[in-house]
Write a protein that holds these residues in place. Sequence first.
Motif, mmCIF file in Angstrom:
data_model
loop_
_atom_site.group_PDB
_atom_site.id
_atom_site.type_symbol
_atom_site.label_atom_id
_atom_site.label_comp_id
_atom_site.label_asym_id
_atom_site.label_seq_id
_atom_site.Cartn_x
_atom_site.Cartn_y
_atom_site.Cartn_z
ATOM 1 N N PRO A 437 0.841 -1.210 0.000
ATOM 2 C CA PRO A 437 0.000 0.000 0.000
ATOM 3 C C PRO A 437 0.874 1.258 0.000
ATOM 4 C CG PRO A 437 -0.628 -1.516 1.773
ATOM 5 C CD PRO A 437 0.667 -2.003 1.224
ATOM 6 N N ASP A 438 0.478 2.263 -0.759
ATOM 7 C CA ASP A 438 1.289 3.485 -0.764
ATOM 8 C C ASP A 438 1.203 4.238 0.558
ATOM 9 O OD1 ASP A 438 -1.229 4.539 -0.900
ATOM 10 O OD2 ASP A 438 -0.934 5.682 -2.746
ATOM 11 N N SER A 439 0.237 3.863 1.398
ATOM 12 C CA SER A 439 0.112 4.489 2.717
ATOM 13 C C SER A 439 0.974 3.796 3.768
ATOM 14 C CB SER A 439 -1.348 4.465 3.173
ATOM 15 O OG SER A 439 -1.819 3.121 3.255
ATOM 16 N N MET A 440 1.658 2.721 3.388
ATOM 17 C CA MET A 440 2.476 1.962 4.339
ATOM 18 C C MET A 440 3.678 2.798 4.765
ATOM 19 S SD MET A 440 3.826 -1.933 3.757
ATOM 20 C CE MET A 440 4.137 -3.029 5.133
ATOM 21 N N THR A 441 3.904 2.854 6.082
ATOM 22 C CA THR A 441 5.040 3.638 6.581
ATOM 23 C C THR A 441 6.350 2.891 6.340
ATOM 24 O OG1 THR A 441 4.964 2.704 8.808
ATOM 25 C CG2 THR A 441 3.604 4.661 8.386
ATOM 26 N N ILE A 442 7.444 3.640 6.337
ATOM 27 C CA ILE A 442 8.767 3.043 6.149
ATOM 28 C C ILE A 442 9.054 2.057 7.276
ATOM 29 C CG2 ILE A 442 11.221 3.538 5.864
ATOM 30 C CD1 ILE A 442 9.271 4.583 3.635
ATOM 31 N N GLN A 443 8.591 2.379 8.493
ATOM 32 C CA GLN A 443 8.786 1.484 9.631
ATOM 33 C C GLN A 443 8.148 0.125 9.379
ATOM 34 O OE1 GLN A 443 10.541 2.171 12.511
ATOM 35 N NE2 GLN A 443 10.233 0.071 13.118
ATOM 36 N N LYS A 444 6.940 0.118 8.810
ATOM 37 C CA LYS A 444 6.246 -1.150 8.543
ATOM 38 C C LYS A 444 6.887 -1.909 7.385
ATOM 39 C CE LYS A 444 1.795 0.153 10.505
ATOM 40 N NZ LYS A 444 0.346 0.369 10.272
ATOM 41 N N VAL A 445 7.390 -1.159 6.416
ATOM 42 C CA VAL A 445 8.120 -1.816 5.322
ATOM 43 C C VAL A 445 9.351 -2.522 5.872
ATOM 44 C CG1 VAL A 445 9.410 -1.454 3.182
ATOM 45 C CG2 VAL A 445 7.293 -0.186 3.584
ATOM 46 N N LYS A 446 10.065 -1.843 6.774
ATOM 47 C CA LYS A 446 11.237 -2.462 7.389
ATOM 48 C C LYS A 446 10.851 -3.695 8.200
ATOM 49 C CE LYS A 446 14.304 1.575 7.823
ATOM 50 N NZ LYS A 446 14.997 2.481 8.777
ATOM 51 N N ARG A 451 11.285 -9.593 8.753
ATOM 52 C CA ARG A 451 10.769 -10.963 8.866
ATOM 53 C C ARG A 451 11.180 -11.798 7.661
ATOM 54 N NH1 ARG A 451 6.512 -7.803 10.798
ATOM 55 N NH2 ARG A 451 5.423 -7.853 8.771
ATOM 56 N N LEU A 452 11.199 -11.174 6.495
ATOM 57 C CA LEU A 452 11.516 -11.876 5.253
ATOM 58 C C LEU A 452 12.998 -12.263 5.194
ATOM 59 C CD1 LEU A 452 10.261 -12.686 2.451
ATOM 60 C CD2 LEU A 452 11.125 -10.510 1.602
ATOM 61 N N LEU A 453 13.868 -11.346 5.660
ATOM 62 C CA LEU A 453 15.312 -11.547 5.512
ATOM 63 C C LEU A 453 15.983 -12.049 6.777
ATOM 64 C CD1 LEU A 453 15.999 -8.191 3.610
ATOM 65 C CD2 LEU A 453 15.868 -10.485 2.595
ATOM 66 N N LYS A 454 15.231 -12.097 7.895
ATOM 67 C CA LYS A 454 15.803 -12.511 9.182
ATOM 68 C C LYS A 454 16.921 -11.549 9.616
ATOM 69 C CE LYS A 454 13.222 -16.164 8.750
ATOM 70 N NZ LYS A 454 11.896 -16.201 9.432
ATOM 71 N N VAL A 455 16.696 -10.273 9.395
ATOM 72 C CA VAL A 455 17.664 -9.236 9.752
ATOM 73 C C VAL A 455 16.972 -8.244 10.699
ATOM 74 C CG1 VAL A 455 19.100 -7.345 8.891
ATOM 75 C CG2 VAL A 455 18.881 -9.449 7.559
ATOM 76 N N PRO A 456 17.613 -7.842 11.798
ATOM 77 C CA PRO A 456 16.977 -6.878 12.726
ATOM 78 C C PRO A 456 16.582 -5.574 12.020
ATOM 79 C CG PRO A 456 18.939 -7.828 13.719
ATOM 80 C CD PRO A 456 18.932 -8.283 12.297
ATOM 81 N N VAL A 457 15.446 -5.026 12.419
ATOM 82 C CA VAL A 457 14.940 -3.785 11.820
ATOM 83 C C VAL A 457 15.976 -2.663 11.945
ATOM 84 C CG1 VAL A 457 13.210 -1.951 12.053
ATOM 85 C CG2 VAL A 457 12.506 -4.339 12.147
ATOM 86 N N SER A 458 16.650 -2.610 13.080
ATOM 87 C CA SER A 458 17.585 -1.520 13.336
ATOM 88 C C SER A 458 18.767 -1.504 12.357
ATOM 89 C CB SER A 458 18.117 -1.607 14.766
ATOM 90 O OG SER A 458 18.772 -2.850 14.980
ATOM 91 N N GLN A 459 19.002 -2.622 11.679
ATOM 92 C CA GLN A 459 20.137 -2.695 10.757
ATOM 93 C C GLN A 459 19.757 -2.377 9.316
ATOM 94 O OE1 GLN A 459 22.368 -6.362 11.146
ATOM 95 N NE2 GLN A 459 22.264 -6.334 13.395
ATOM 96 N N LEU A 460 18.458 -2.236 9.043
ATOM 97 C CA LEU A 460 18.004 -2.052 7.658
ATOM 98 C C LEU A 460 18.066 -0.591 7.237
ATOM 99 C CD1 LEU A 460 14.912 -4.456 7.577
ATOM 100 C CD2 LEU A 460 17.182 -4.856 6.604
ATOM 101 N N LEU A 461 18.592 -0.353 6.052
ATOM 102 C CA LEU A 461 18.621 0.972 5.438
ATOM 103 C C LEU A 461 17.892 0.892 4.109
ATOM 104 C CD1 LEU A 461 22.375 1.892 6.062
ATOM 105 C CD2 LEU A 461 20.393 2.663 7.380
ATOM 106 N N LEU A 462 16.913 1.786 3.898
ATOM 107 C CA LEU A 462 16.093 1.752 2.685
ATOM 108 C C LEU A 462 16.284 3.008 1.845
ATOM 109 C CD1 LEU A 462 12.642 0.342 3.916
ATOM 110 C CD2 LEU A 462 14.693 -0.903 3.229
#
Length: 498
Positions: A437-446, A451-462
């Motif tokens: 959804p285009d209303s999805m926040t960056i936090q929710k995308v992360k 969950r998909l990549l098994k990587v902590p949210v705090s380490q993700l850069l988009l």
Amino acid sequence: MCGGFWLGVEWDNPERGKHDGSHEGTVYFKCRHPTGGSFIRPNKVNFGVDFLTALKNRYVLEDGPEEDGKEQIVTIGNRTVQTVGFDSVIKRQSQLNKLEDISLRNCAVNGAGDKGGIARACPHIRKVDLSRNLLSSWDDVIDIADQLKDLEVLNLSENKLEFPSCSTSLIGTFSALKVLVLNRTGITWAEVLRCAPGWPVLEELYLGSNNICISERPVDVLQTVKLLDLSSNQLIDENQLFLIAYLPRLEQLILSNIGISSIHFPDAGIGCKTSLFPSLQYLVVNDNQISQWSFINELDKLQSLDTLSCVRNPLTAGSKDSQTTRQFIIARIGQLKTLDRCQILPEERRGAELDYRKAFGNEWKKAGGHQNPDKNRPNEEFLAAHPRYQFLCQKYGAPEDGELKTQQPFILKNQLLTLKIRYPDQLDQKVLEKQLPDSMTIQKVKGLLSRLLKVPVSQLLLSYESPKMPGREIELENDQQSLQFYSVENGDSLLVRW
């Protein structure tokens, strides 16, 4: 009115009264309010008690009957004396002697009582709450305070006090006083200045709800004051505030509910700092009539301001998006560290300033702004409305055309975006295609990618790339914003790094 002896009373709350002090054409006394007066019988009146009586009533413990009758042999001079209940007296005296912080609020205190009695009974008191009592004059207050040499905090709120009509010199009476609360006492600004020489080390002064009008600049008084509360004094306006703008140590100023709507520091131009209020760090302007962003812009001129509370104003209360309003305030006041009691972290400031820079980018371009520094000449009207915009362009770079695309209206059928998810630093990861959804926040995308990549949210850069802007990568740095906010469209690629 029937015969006999009556007392004329003016109520603190005029709604309790019936007249202005007159009856059948005869004026018996005068009231400040036309319905503030009443006549009542003497037996219905509480004339109050002295300070020490009120103190004993509240703080001295009652003794049991076994203590009252206890005998003791003591020596006084060369004589031996048999006493009854002497332990009880000593116990009571020691209780009062140890007191340092007391509250006699609403205890009907009418004065000091016997001369020297307070000093003998409780000489170590430092903090006194005498609010909502029956003290009627500043002389009553002096009689009490003169016996408390260590007094540091004094609350006299809701006593209708008569203050001296000429300057008073009371060396030593309030020599240690640091905090004075005079809310709802009826004091005027002229009376404040007349009494102020007696407060040589005062740091906090509370003058709320007194209908004060600041009539003159403090000269050689109030120079030690760090906090001044003028809340709920509806007669104060912008020009009167300039009279207290030179207090050298004033760090906190509380101006809630005074009706103010504008402020302007004439000695400072765009991007400059004012010489007024040089030490002011903390400002409260809640419950006022602030409706223009120019008020917020002016606050950026204050040299030391780092804390602001601005709730329940038309500018903030009328906004449908409180988060955007908060961002714009942060972006307009560069040194602000706390807003409405919430700390501003560096990440929030960065996000707020970037969002502000983008939100007014088209307006900046129309006003003469340009990505080329040699051609960047926005007009005076834009600079007056957005004094920090040029600085933000220097800090983050001027907004690119791709960032300033006009957002499409929200339509249900357009809310799903088909995006490619790429991993520039992980060549072994397959490119995915997802509908979001285009209303999805960056936090929710992360969260989804975590969950998909098994990587902590705090380490993700988009970030993302668009076919419409080849070779340009746009960071998605604010977790609270949506994909739509960043103008992410169908066919764009999300770039994920960790």
